[in-house]
Write a protein that holds these residues in place. Structure first.
Motif, short mmCIF file in Angstrom:
data_model
loop_
_atom_site.label_atom_id
_atom_site.label_comp_id
_atom_site.label_asym_id
_atom_site.label_seq_id
_atom_site.Cartn_x
_atom_site.Cartn_y
_atom_site.Cartn_z
N SER A 123 0.74 -1.46 0.13
CA SER A 123 0.48 -0.24 -0.39
C SER A 123 1.27 1.00 -0.62
O SER A 123 0.17 2.01 -0.15
N LYS A 124 2.09 0.54 0.28
CA LYS A 124 2.83 1.89 0.54
C LYS A 124 3.42 2.78 -1.58
O LYS A 124 4.25 3.22 -1.36
N TRP A 170 10.56 3.46 -0.98
CA TRP A 170 9.00 3.83 -0.84
C TRP A 170 9.51 5.52 0.31
O TRP A 170 9.84 5.82 0.52
N LYS A 171 8.21 6.57 0.22
CA LYS A 171 8.28 7.67 0.58
C LYS A 171 7.23 7.99 1.88
O LYS A 171 5.95 7.10 1.12
N GLU A 172 7.53 8.52 2.41
CA GLU A 172 6.72 8.39 3.51
C GLU A 172 7.01 10.01 4.52
O GLU A 172 7.76 9.95 4.48
N ASP A 173 5.72 10.93 4.81
CA ASP A 173 6.57 12.40 4.03
C ASP A 173 7.24 13.06 4.13
O ASP A 173 7.97 13.61 4.51
N ASN A 174 7.43 12.90 2.72
CA ASN A 174 8.58 12.85 1.95
C ASN A 174 9.59 13.08 2.23
O ASN A 174 10.46 13.63 2.00
N HIS A 211 12.29 6.23 2.30
CA HIS A 211 12.83 5.23 3.37
C HIS A 211 12.91 3.87 2.15
O HIS A 211 12.81 4.04 1.17
#
Length: 147
Positions: free
Chosen positions: A41-42, A62-66, A69
């Motif tokens: 889902s990421k 993947w990107k999380e909060d800009n 990661h």
């Protein structure tokens, strides 16, 4: 082992990648299977090592909060010791930095943290408990990256 292909993963590779991650992460580290497959889902991008049409290693970003990661690094136990993991790591970092990423954040197992630190990564915190074992926060900056 000369017939191993290292490449960016295609969507059709994801089921095999999840199967390999589940085998290792659930089997060895006791991470729940649902958490492993929920990762899709990421909307990650993945890189893989393929031998005889079988995924034998993979890693993801993947990107999380800009923040970019990186992780989900796995090598099939039957193929460890052939530098497959190091080659996938390098390919993924080369691609990410070529795509304009300047900093990659990860929470890595000690063996992975050591690989990344040899390429210029920096440990930025203390080990934290994570299922069976610990993870170490690491940052790799493009300006420090060498392979």
């Amino acid at each position: 082992m000369g017939n191993i292909v290292f490449r960016k993963a295609k969507k059709k590779d994801f089921p095999q990648i999840i199967d390999l991650q589940t085998k290792i992460f659930n089997g060895e580290q006791k991470i729940p299977s649902e958490a492993i497959s929920a990762f899709l889902s990421k909307k990650p991008q993945c890189w893989c090592a393929v031998f005889n049409d079988m995924i034998i290693g993979a890693v993801a970003a993947w990107k999380e909060d800009n923040v970019v990661h990186w992780g989900r690094f796995v090598t099939d136990p039957d193929h460890k010791g052939n530098r497959i993991g190091s080659k996938i790591v390098q390919l993924s970092f080369d691609d990410l930095f070529a795509d304009g990423v300047y900093e990659i954040y990860m929470e890595a197992r000690e063996v992975t943290a050591n690989i990344v630190c040899k390429m210029g990564g920096e440990i930025v915190g203390e080990p934290q408990p994570f299922y069976v074992g610990t993870v170490i926060p690491v940052i790799l900056r493009k300006s420090n990256y060498h392979h």
